[in-house]
Design a protein around this motif. Sequence first.
Motif, PDB file in Angstrom:
ATOM      1  N   ALA A 157      10.927 -11.068   7.376  1.00 28.20           N
ATOM      2  CA  ALA A 157       9.953 -11.125   6.295  1.00 28.20           C
ATOM      3  C   ALA A 157       8.889 -10.064   6.530  1.00 28.20           C
ATOM      4  O   ALA A 157       8.512  -9.792   7.676  1.00 28.20           O
ATOM      5  CB  ALA A 157       9.312 -12.504   6.220  1.00 28.20           C
ATOM      6  N   SER A 158       8.416  -9.459   5.470  1.00 23.45           N
ATOM      7  CA  SER A 158       7.309  -8.507   5.533  1.00 23.45           C
ATOM      8  C   SER A 158       6.032  -9.290   5.269  1.00 23.45           C
ATOM      9  O   SER A 158       5.936 -10.020   4.282  1.00 23.45           O
ATOM     10  CB  SER A 158       7.475  -7.423   4.479  1.00 23.45           C
ATOM     11  N   VAL A 159       5.052  -9.154   6.154  1.00 20.22           N
ATOM     12  CA  VAL A 159       3.806  -9.913   6.055  1.00 20.22           C
ATOM     13  C   VAL A 159       2.657  -8.944   5.811  1.00 20.22           C
ATOM     14  O   VAL A 159       2.443  -8.012   6.581  1.00 20.22           O
ATOM     15  CB  VAL A 159       3.557 -10.732   7.342  1.00 20.22           C
ATOM     16  N   VAL A 160       1.920  -9.176   4.732  1.00 12.44           N
ATOM     17  CA  VAL A 160       0.780  -8.338   4.350  1.00 12.44           C
ATOM     18  C   VAL A 160      -0.494  -9.098   4.717  1.00 12.44           C
ATOM     19  O   VAL A 160      -0.720 -10.202   4.223  1.00 12.44           O
ATOM     20  CB  VAL A 160       0.795  -8.033   2.834  1.00 12.44           C
ATOM     21  N   VAL A 161      -1.305  -8.518   5.604  1.00 15.64           N
ATOM     22  CA  VAL A 161      -2.560  -9.152   6.024  1.00 15.64           C
ATOM     23  C   VAL A 161      -3.710  -8.179   5.831  1.00 15.64           C
ATOM     24  O   VAL A 161      -3.515  -6.965   5.797  1.00 15.64           O
ATOM     25  CB  VAL A 161      -2.504  -9.620   7.502  1.00 15.64           C
ATOM     26  N   GLY A 162      -4.915  -8.736   5.698  1.00 17.61           N
ATOM     27  CA  GLY A 162      -6.108  -7.906   5.590  1.00 17.61           C
ATOM     28  C   GLY A 162      -6.485  -7.498   4.191  1.00 17.61           C
ATOM     29  O   GLY A 162      -7.331  -6.619   4.023  1.00 17.61           O
ATOM     30  N   GLY A 173      -4.972   1.283  -4.639  1.00 18.91           N
ATOM     31  CA  GLY A 173      -6.218   1.768  -4.043  1.00 18.91           C
ATOM     32  C   GLY A 173      -6.536   1.229  -2.663  1.00 18.91           C
ATOM     33  O   GLY A 173      -7.644   1.439  -2.164  1.00 18.91           O
ATOM     34  N   TYR A 174      -5.615   0.563  -1.999  1.00 15.19           N
ATOM     35  CA  TYR A 174      -5.868   0.033  -0.661  1.00 15.19           C
ATOM     36  C   TYR A 174      -5.448   1.057   0.398  1.00 15.19           C
ATOM     37  O   TYR A 174      -4.542   1.851   0.183  1.00 15.19           O
ATOM     38  CB  TYR A 174      -5.074  -1.260  -0.421  1.00 15.19           C
ATOM     39  N   THR A 175      -6.121   1.017   1.548  1.00 12.40           N
ATOM     40  CA  THR A 175      -5.709   1.790   2.711  1.00 12.40           C
ATOM     41  C   THR A 175      -4.695   0.943   3.466  1.00 12.40           C
ATOM     42  O   THR A 175      -5.005  -0.171   3.880  1.00 12.40           O
ATOM     43  CB  THR A 175      -6.912   2.097   3.625  1.00 12.40           C
ATOM     44  N   VAL A 176      -3.476   1.446   3.648  1.00 10.03           N
ATOM     45  CA  VAL A 176      -2.383   0.638   4.179  1.00 10.03           C
ATOM     46  C   VAL A 176      -1.829   1.277   5.457  1.00 10.03           C
ATOM     47  O   VAL A 176      -1.677   2.499   5.526  1.00 10.03           O
ATOM     48  CB  VAL A 176      -1.241   0.505   3.143  1.00 10.03           C
ATOM     49  N   LYS A 177      -1.543   0.413   6.451  1.00  6.79           N
ATOM     50  CA  LYS A 177      -0.893   0.850   7.676  1.00  6.79           C
ATOM     51  C   LYS A 177       0.294  -0.059   7.948  1.00  6.79           C
ATOM     52  O   LYS A 177       0.242  -1.257   7.695  1.00  6.79           O
ATOM     53  CB  LYS A 177      -1.843   0.748   8.872  1.00  6.79           C
ATOM     54  N   LEU A 178       1.381   0.525   8.459  1.00  4.25           N
ATOM     55  CA  LEU A 178       2.512  -0.262   8.912  1.00  4.25           C
ATOM     56  C   LEU A 178       2.221  -0.658  10.358  1.00  4.25           C
ATOM     57  O   LEU A 178       2.022   0.201  11.205  1.00  4.25           O
ATOM     58  CB  LEU A 178       3.807   0.529   8.821  1.00  4.25           C
ATOM     59  N   ASN A 224       8.194  -0.471   2.957  1.00  5.03           N
ATOM     60  CA  ASN A 224       7.941   0.796   2.255  1.00  5.03           C
ATOM     61  C   ASN A 224       7.581   0.568   0.791  1.00  5.03           C
ATOM     62  O   ASN A 224       6.700   1.241   0.246  1.00  5.03           O
ATOM     63  CB  ASN A 224       9.150   1.712   2.377  1.00  5.03           C
ATOM     64  N   VAL A 225       8.244  -0.379   0.135  1.00  2.00           N
ATOM     65  CA  VAL A 225       7.929  -0.697  -1.265  1.00  2.00           C
ATOM     66  C   VAL A 225       6.526  -1.289  -1.357  1.00  2.00           C
ATOM     67  O   VAL A 225       5.735  -0.915  -2.238  1.00  2.00           O
ATOM     68  CB  VAL A 225       8.975  -1.690  -1.836  1.00  2.00           C
ATOM     69  N   LEU A 226       6.189  -2.184  -0.417  1.00  2.00           N
ATOM     70  CA  LEU A 226       4.864  -2.802  -0.422  1.00  2.00           C
ATOM     71  C   LEU A 226       3.779  -1.771  -0.151  1.00  2.00           C
ATOM     72  O   LEU A 226       2.728  -1.781  -0.792  1.00  2.00           O
ATOM     73  CB  LEU A 226       4.804  -3.921   0.626  1.00  2.00           C
ATOM     74  N   LYS A 227       4.036  -0.860   0.777  1.00  2.00           N
ATOM     75  CA  LYS A 227       3.046   0.171   1.102  1.00  2.00           C
ATOM     76  C   LYS A 227       2.776   1.046  -0.114  1.00  2.00           C
ATOM     77  O   LYS A 227       1.618   1.316  -0.449  1.00  2.00           O
ATOM     78  CB  LYS A 227       3.534   1.030   2.274  1.00  2.00           C
ATOM     79  N   LYS A 286       7.696  -7.130  -7.937  1.00  2.00           N
ATOM     80  CA  LYS A 286       7.963  -5.713  -7.722  1.00  2.00           C
ATOM     81  C   LYS A 286       9.127  -5.521  -6.748  1.00  2.00           C
ATOM     82  O   LYS A 286       9.962  -4.645  -6.947  1.00  2.00           O
ATOM     83  CB  LYS A 286       6.699  -5.033  -7.175  1.00  2.00           C
ATOM     84  N   CYS A 287       9.204  -6.367  -5.711  1.00  2.00           N
ATOM     85  CA  CYS A 287      10.276  -6.260  -4.709  1.00  2.00           C
ATOM     86  C   CYS A 287      11.550  -6.979  -5.146  1.00  2.00           C
ATOM     87  O   CYS A 287      12.617  -6.730  -4.586  1.00  2.00           O
ATOM     88  CB  CYS A 287       9.804  -6.838  -3.381  1.00  2.00           C
TER      89      CYS A 287
END
Length: 109
Positions: free
Chosen positions: A48-53, A101-106, A91-94, A71-72
């Motif tokens: 699972a891809s987990v988006v935090v922050g 407009g978010y700053t995103v890091k893997l 990659n799709v989430l990023k 979207k996914c």
Amino acid sequence: MSIEERSTLVYSTALGGRVKQEKLKAERPKGDGVVRIQLKRLGGGKMASVVVGVPLDEPELKELGRELKQKCGVGGSVKDFAIEIQGDKRNVLKAELEKRGYTVKLAGG
């Protein structure tokens, strides 16, 4: 730590019976302004891809989670101010979060 500190009151004759516990409302953790996407390994070889922050309150975070799932094209959930998306969709989430407009890091391996 004594027994009194670890126990919770369930029933009291002085209060007239069963005591309801107050539920604490969870607060959004303070972040550094960077949205991180992690890959979490689940049982059975699933991931699972987990988006935090994400700096949003709970209703807006649930709406964002719904839009990201669409979207996914997969399922997922929102738990404890983290959006979990089934599969490796980092990659799709990023790309989608950067478009918003978010700053995103893997993060992670």
